[in-house]
Design a protein around this motif. Structure first.
Motif, PDB file in Angstrom:
ATOM      1  N   LEU A  45      53.315  39.591  36.761  1.00  0.00           N
ATOM      2  CA  LEU A  45      52.147  39.886  37.595  1.00  0.00           C
ATOM      3  C   LEU A  45      51.226  40.906  36.914  1.00  0.00           C
ATOM      4  O   LEU A  45      50.010  40.713  36.853  1.00  0.00           O
ATOM      5  CB  LEU A  45      52.593  40.405  38.968  1.00  0.00           C
ATOM      6  N   VAL A  46      51.815  41.956  36.366  1.00  0.00           N
ATOM      7  CA  VAL A  46      51.008  42.972  35.675  1.00  0.00           C
ATOM      8  C   VAL A  46      50.313  42.360  34.458  1.00  0.00           C
ATOM      9  O   VAL A  46      49.126  42.588  34.220  1.00  0.00           O
ATOM     10  CB  VAL A  46      51.887  44.177  35.271  1.00  0.00           C
ATOM     11  N   ALA A  47      51.045  41.549  33.685  1.00  0.00           N
ATOM     12  CA  ALA A  47      50.451  40.924  32.498  1.00  0.00           C
ATOM     13  C   ALA A  47      49.304  40.001  32.889  1.00  0.00           C
ATOM     14  O   ALA A  47      48.244  40.003  32.249  1.00  0.00           O
ATOM     15  CB  ALA A  47      51.525  40.151  31.731  1.00  0.00           C
ATOM     16  N   ALA A  48      49.507  39.206  33.943  1.00  0.00           N
ATOM     17  CA  ALA A  48      48.450  38.294  34.397  1.00  0.00           C
ATOM     18  C   ALA A  48      47.229  39.069  34.876  1.00  0.00           C
ATOM     19  O   ALA A  48      46.085  38.697  34.576  1.00  0.00           O
ATOM     20  CB  ALA A  48      48.983  37.383  35.510  1.00  0.00           C
ATOM     21  N   CYS A  49      47.450  40.164  35.607  1.00  0.00           N
ATOM     22  CA  CYS A  49      46.324  40.971  36.093  1.00  0.00           C
ATOM     23  C   CYS A  49      45.579  41.636  34.941  1.00  0.00           C
ATOM     24  O   CYS A  49      44.341  41.647  34.921  1.00  0.00           O
ATOM     25  CB  CYS A  49      46.819  42.024  37.088  1.00  0.00           C
ATOM     26  N   CYS A  50      46.311  42.179  33.978  1.00  0.00           N
ATOM     27  CA  CYS A  50      45.669  42.820  32.817  1.00  0.00           C
ATOM     28  C   CYS A  50      44.824  41.809  32.042  1.00  0.00           C
ATOM     29  O   CYS A  50      43.702  42.112  31.613  1.00  0.00           O
ATOM     30  CB  CYS A  50      46.716  43.445  31.902  1.00  0.00           C
ATOM     31  N   LEU A  51      45.363  40.608  31.873  1.00  0.00           N
ATOM     32  CA  LEU A  51      44.617  39.574  31.163  1.00  0.00           C
ATOM     33  C   LEU A  51      43.357  39.192  31.932  1.00  0.00           C
ATOM     34  O   LEU A  51      42.282  39.037  31.351  1.00  0.00           O
ATOM     35  CB  LEU A  51      45.493  38.350  30.916  1.00  0.00           C
ATOM     36  N   SER A  52      43.477  39.060  33.234  1.00  0.00           N
ATOM     37  CA  SER A  52      42.301  38.723  34.048  1.00  0.00           C
ATOM     38  C   SER A  52      41.242  39.810  33.955  1.00  0.00           C
ATOM     39  O   SER A  52      40.046  39.509  33.892  1.00  0.00           O
ATOM     40  CB  SER A  52      42.706  38.508  35.509  1.00  0.00           C
ATOM     41  N   LEU A  53      41.662  41.055  33.928  1.00  0.00           N
ATOM     42  CA  LEU A  53      40.692  42.148  33.765  1.00  0.00           C
ATOM     43  C   LEU A  53      40.044  42.094  32.389  1.00  0.00           C
ATOM     44  O   LEU A  53      38.831  42.296  32.264  1.00  0.00           O
ATOM     45  CB  LEU A  53      41.377  43.502  33.979  1.00  0.00           C
ATOM     46  N   ARG A  54      40.841  41.811  31.381  1.00  0.00           N
ATOM     47  CA  ARG A  54      40.291  41.700  30.027  1.00  0.00           C
ATOM     48  C   ARG A  54      39.271  40.570  29.939  1.00  0.00           C
ATOM     49  O   ARG A  54      38.287  40.664  29.207  1.00  0.00           O
ATOM     50  CB  ARG A  54      41.437  41.472  29.040  1.00  0.00           C
ATOM     51  N   ARG A  55      39.520  39.504  30.698  1.00  0.00           N
ATOM     52  CA  ARG A  55      38.605  38.361  30.718  1.00  0.00           C
ATOM     53  C   ARG A  55      37.445  38.588  31.691  1.00  0.00           C
ATOM     54  O   ARG A  55      36.644  37.695  31.916  1.00  0.00           O
ATOM     55  CB  ARG A  55      39.383  37.095  31.109  1.00  0.00           C
ATOM     56  N   ARG A  56      37.394  39.774  32.278  1.00  0.00           N
ATOM     57  CA  ARG A  56      36.351  40.150  33.237  1.00  0.00           C
ATOM     58  C   ARG A  56      36.315  39.223  34.446  1.00  0.00           C
ATOM     59  O   ARG A  56      35.259  38.736  34.855  1.00  0.00           O
ATOM     60  CB  ARG A  56      34.989  40.221  32.561  1.00  0.00           C
ATOM     61  N   LYS A  57      37.503  38.996  35.002  1.00  0.00           N
ATOM     62  CA  LYS A  57      37.624  38.154  36.188  1.00  0.00           C
ATOM     63  C   LYS A  57      38.366  38.928  37.284  1.00  0.00           C
ATOM     64  O   LYS A  57      39.525  38.646  37.590  1.00  0.00           O
ATOM     65  CB  LYS A  57      38.368  36.864  35.842  1.00  0.00           C
ATOM     66  N   PRO A  58      37.684  39.917  37.881  1.00  0.00           N
ATOM     67  CA  PRO A  58      38.362  40.742  38.889  1.00  0.00           C
ATOM     68  C   PRO A  58      38.804  39.957  40.129  1.00  0.00           C
ATOM     69  O   PRO A  58      39.789  40.325  40.766  1.00  0.00           O
ATOM     70  CB  PRO A  58      37.316  41.804  39.247  1.00  0.00           C
ATOM     71  N   ARG A  59      38.119  38.886  40.448  1.00  0.00           N
ATOM     72  CA  ARG A  59      38.541  38.083  41.607  1.00  0.00           C
ATOM     73  C   ARG A  59      39.909  37.443  41.373  1.00  0.00           C
ATOM     74  O   ARG A  59      40.685  37.289  42.302  1.00  0.00           O
ATOM     75  CB  ARG A  59      37.511  37.007  41.924  1.00  0.00           C
ATOM     76  N   GLU A  60      40.180  37.074  40.116  1.00  0.00           N
ATOM     77  CA  GLU A  60      41.504  36.549  39.790  1.00  0.00           C
ATOM     78  C   GLU A  60      42.568  37.605  40.055  1.00  0.00           C
ATOM     79  O   GLU A  60      43.645  37.293  40.550  1.00  0.00           O
ATOM     80  CB  GLU A  60      41.586  36.128  38.312  1.00  0.00           C
ATOM     81  N   VAL A  61      42.268  38.849  39.704  1.00  0.00           N
ATOM     82  CA  VAL A  61      43.218  39.939  39.927  1.00  0.00           C
ATOM     83  C   VAL A  61      43.515  40.064  41.411  1.00  0.00           C
ATOM     84  O   VAL A  61      44.675  40.142  41.822  1.00  0.00           O
ATOM     85  CB  VAL A  61      42.685  41.278  39.367  1.00  0.00           C
ATOM     86  N   LEU A  62      42.466  40.069  42.220  1.00  0.00           N
ATOM     87  CA  LEU A  62      42.653  40.178  43.667  1.00  0.00           C
ATOM     88  C   LEU A  62      43.471  39.009  44.208  1.00  0.00           C
ATOM     89  O   LEU A  62      44.368  39.194  45.028  1.00  0.00           O
ATOM     90  CB  LEU A  62      41.295  40.267  44.368  1.00  0.00           C
ATOM     91  N   SER A  63      43.165  37.805  43.735  1.00  0.00           N
ATOM     92  CA  SER A  63      43.917  36.631  44.186  1.00  0.00           C
ATOM     93  C   SER A  63      45.391  36.739  43.805  1.00  0.00           C
ATOM     94  O   SER A  63      46.277  36.444  44.608  1.00  0.00           O
ATOM     95  CB  SER A  63      43.333  35.352  43.590  1.00  0.00           C
TER      96      SER A  63
END
Length: 150
Positions: free
Chosen positions: A91-109
């Motif tokens: 979960l942390v890795a997926a969230c960090c990657l989403s932030l790196r890709r500038r997709k904060p909505r993915e992080v929230l989801s």
């Protein structure tokens, strides 16, 4: 645990679990020394291993991320979460990657999907007005996944 040691018996072919263990350890070394493509090839060979199912997807994500193949890394992290929804590391890795890709909505989801239910144990009074808004947002279903294609 329990199946870790292998018994050291007969001199013939190694048991499958031992081969999987060796592949996994060698792949970890290659990833550590900066050879993510070689590590990825080894992790790919372990995809069918039930013993390493969540870990292999997670490690594949790390390799793909090192290779700057972010979309494939995101898919690998999603696979890790599909196999082990409670994997905090995935979960942390997926969230960090989403932030790196500038997709904060993915992080929230991701957080709502995988961490949301666990947060409701004892923080009802601490959250203030966040609990009501969160409950309303979750009632809709999963509309957020298809929206951020760029």
């Amino acid at each position: 645990g329990g199946a870790e040691g292998g018994g050291g018996g007969g001199g013939g072919a190694l048991p499958l679990s031992t081969v999987d263990d060796l592949l996994y350890e060698v792949a970890k070394v290659y990833l550590t020394v900066g050879r993510p493509l070689v590590a990825l090839e080894l992790y790919d060979r372990l995809l069918a291993s039930e013993r390493y199912a969540p870990l292999v997807h997670l490690k594949r994500g790390e390799c793909l991320r090192a290779l700057r193949r972010d979309a494939e890394a995101a898919s690998a992290y999603s696979s890790a979460l599909a196999v082990a929804a409670c994997s905090q590391e995935a979960l942390v890795a997926a969230c960090c990657l989403s932030l790196r890709r500038r997709k904060p909505r993915e992080v929230l989801s991701l957080l709502e999907l995988h961490a949301g239910p666990r947060q409701h144990r004892g923080d009802a009074g601490d959250a203030g007005d966040g609990g009501e808004a969160e409950a309303e947002g979750r009632g809709e279903g999963g509309g957020g996944e298809g929206g951020g294609g760029e």
